[in-house]
Design an enzyme around this catalytic site. Structure first.
Site, short mmCIF file in Angstrom:
data_model
loop_
_atom_site.label_atom_id
_atom_site.label_comp_id
_atom_site.label_asym_id
_atom_site.label_seq_id
_atom_site.Cartn_x
_atom_site.Cartn_y
_atom_site.Cartn_z
N LYS A 43 1.01 -1.39 -0.11
CA LYS A 43 0.07 -0.35 0.03
C LYS A 43 0.99 1.06 0.41
O LYS A 43 0.93 1.81 -0.30
CB LYS A 43 -1.54 -0.09 1.25
N THR A 130 4.49 -12.10 14.84
CA THR A 130 5.80 -11.64 15.91
C THR A 130 5.70 -12.37 16.77
O THR A 130 4.36 -13.43 17.58
CB THR A 130 5.22 -10.33 16.13
N ASP A 131 6.74 -12.63 18.07
CA ASP A 131 6.62 -12.39 19.02
C ASP A 131 5.87 -12.47 20.71
O ASP A 131 5.39 -12.83 21.53
CB ASP A 131 7.97 -13.15 19.97
N GLU A 132 5.90 -10.67 20.07
CA GLU A 132 4.75 -10.12 21.26
C GLU A 132 3.31 -10.99 21.13
O GLU A 132 2.99 -10.62 21.80
CB GLU A 132 4.91 -8.68 20.71
N TYR A 157 -0.86 -3.41 18.76
CA TYR A 157 -0.93 -4.40 17.67
C TYR A 157 -0.77 -5.71 17.83
O TYR A 157 -0.29 -6.99 17.21
CB TYR A 157 0.86 -4.05 17.40
N LYS A 161 -2.10 -8.57 15.77
CA LYS A 161 -1.56 -10.03 15.62
C LYS A 161 -2.10 -11.33 16.08
O LYS A 161 -1.67 -12.54 15.40
CB LYS A 161 -0.19 -9.93 15.71
#
Length: 341
Positions: A43, A130-132, A157, A161
């Protein structure tokens, strides 16, 4: 089930391929698999820069500017591909705290649109996460995240995810989609936007500004060079077991203050030449990846195991590419100043 070892995509759609990690993956494919055609769908928001893939062979790499939520566009692009590698995401924690809405639109709805297109045209799908999504660990906890760790996202965020990961698993189980997921630790390397921790510190020093450090700096991140991430994604895409999740890490745990001091030292500055700032709301304490499954099942190993040498390479890249990052630096620092008021 495992994709047989002969699976080699001929034409892949890389979403977010002008962002930091996506662009480095596109460069990895162009460098190591010149027979694979790559369509980049991006985008071109503030973090997507077509210069990140400049110089690659136009016969191999094609850029399409568009939105992953655009169903008509996906119906045009996806049938031409035999695999989708989905990097596109709003990814900066500070921005998600200030305004979570774009994170839900891109990371949740956008992933759903891509999954539906992949299902409609029976296209192999790999989802970059992500590991988050696992939240954080105590600083003195000897454990590391594994594929069986519970989801405990801390920020808008990471919550977005986590939602997208669950969507992928649901499409595998409900519709039989041929998909895999990888959750990776923090990446570092060239072409990373200056809002992120390492390039922000490097570019601030290059600009004669004092770097800033959240809280006490004790927060620990598990660092991996972006080229190692790319090679791991390729292994999972071509040899991973359908429906499985793989954690990508390189045993790179370091506290934020140690990383900042290393940067300062490598750039000829005193190790205390930075300013402390108030901590980020909900700031995760420690991330740590256990990559045993990836290494055992697929035999993957990181190539960039000397963190200080890798950091020097990143410092050199930003030093030599001021024209790439300077315009974004002005905008980024102005946004931080506005958020702090």
């Amino acid at each position: 089930m495992r994709e047989n070892d002969g699976f080699r995509p001929k034409h892949i759609l890389v979403t977010g391929g002008c962002g930091f990690i996506g662009a480095n993956f596109v460069r990895y494919v162009a460098r190591n698999h010149p027979d694979v055609h790559v369509t980049v769908l991006d985008k071109l928001t503030y973090a997507g820069n077509p210069e990140n893939i400049a110089g690659l062979p136009q016969s191999q790499v094609e850029l399409v500017v568009g939105d992953i939520c655009d169903t008509a566009l996906l119906n045009r692009l996806v049938p031409e591909c035999d695999a989708i590698v989905h990097f596109a995401a709003e990814s900066h924690n500070d921005n998600s705290i200030a305004d979570p809405e774009p994170f839900i639109a891109t990371n949740v709805e956008g992933t759903m649109r891509l999954l539906e297109a992949a299902r409609a045209y029976d296209v192999r799908f790999h989802h970059i996460s992500t590991d988050e999504v696992y939240g954080d660990l105590a600083l003195d906890d000897p454990e590391r995240f594994t594929e069986r760790s519970p989801y405990r996202p801390s920020s808008p965020y990471s919550a977005s995810k986590a939602a997208s990961d669950h969507l992928v698993r649901a499409w595998v189980r409900t519709y039989g989609l041929r998909a895999t997921i990888s959750n990776c630790s923090n990446n570092y390397g060239p072409y990373q936007h200056v809002e992120k921790f390492i390039p922000r510190q490097i570019t601030s020093i290059l600009e004669g500004m004092r770097p800033k450090l959240y809280g006490t700096g004790a927060n620990v991140r598990d660092w991996i060079h972006v080229d190692d991430h790319s090679s791991a994604v390729w292994e999972i895409l071509t040899r991973g077991s359908i429906g499985e999740t793989y954690l990508i890490g390189a045993d790179g745990e370091r506290s934020n203050i140690d990383v900042l001091r290393m940067i300062l030292r490598l750039m000829g500055q005193p190790e205390d030449a930075f300013d402390w700032v108030c901590d980020r709301p909900g700031h995760d304490r420690r991330y740590a990846i256990d990559p045993t499954k990836l290494r055992t099942e697929l035999g993957w190993r990181p190539a960039h195991t000397d963190f200080e040498r890798g950091m020097q390479g990143v410092i050199d890249w930003y030093t030599n590419h001021r024209d790439w990052w300077e315009p974004a630096k002005v905008v980024t620092e102005a946004r931080y100043r506005a958020q702090d008021q």
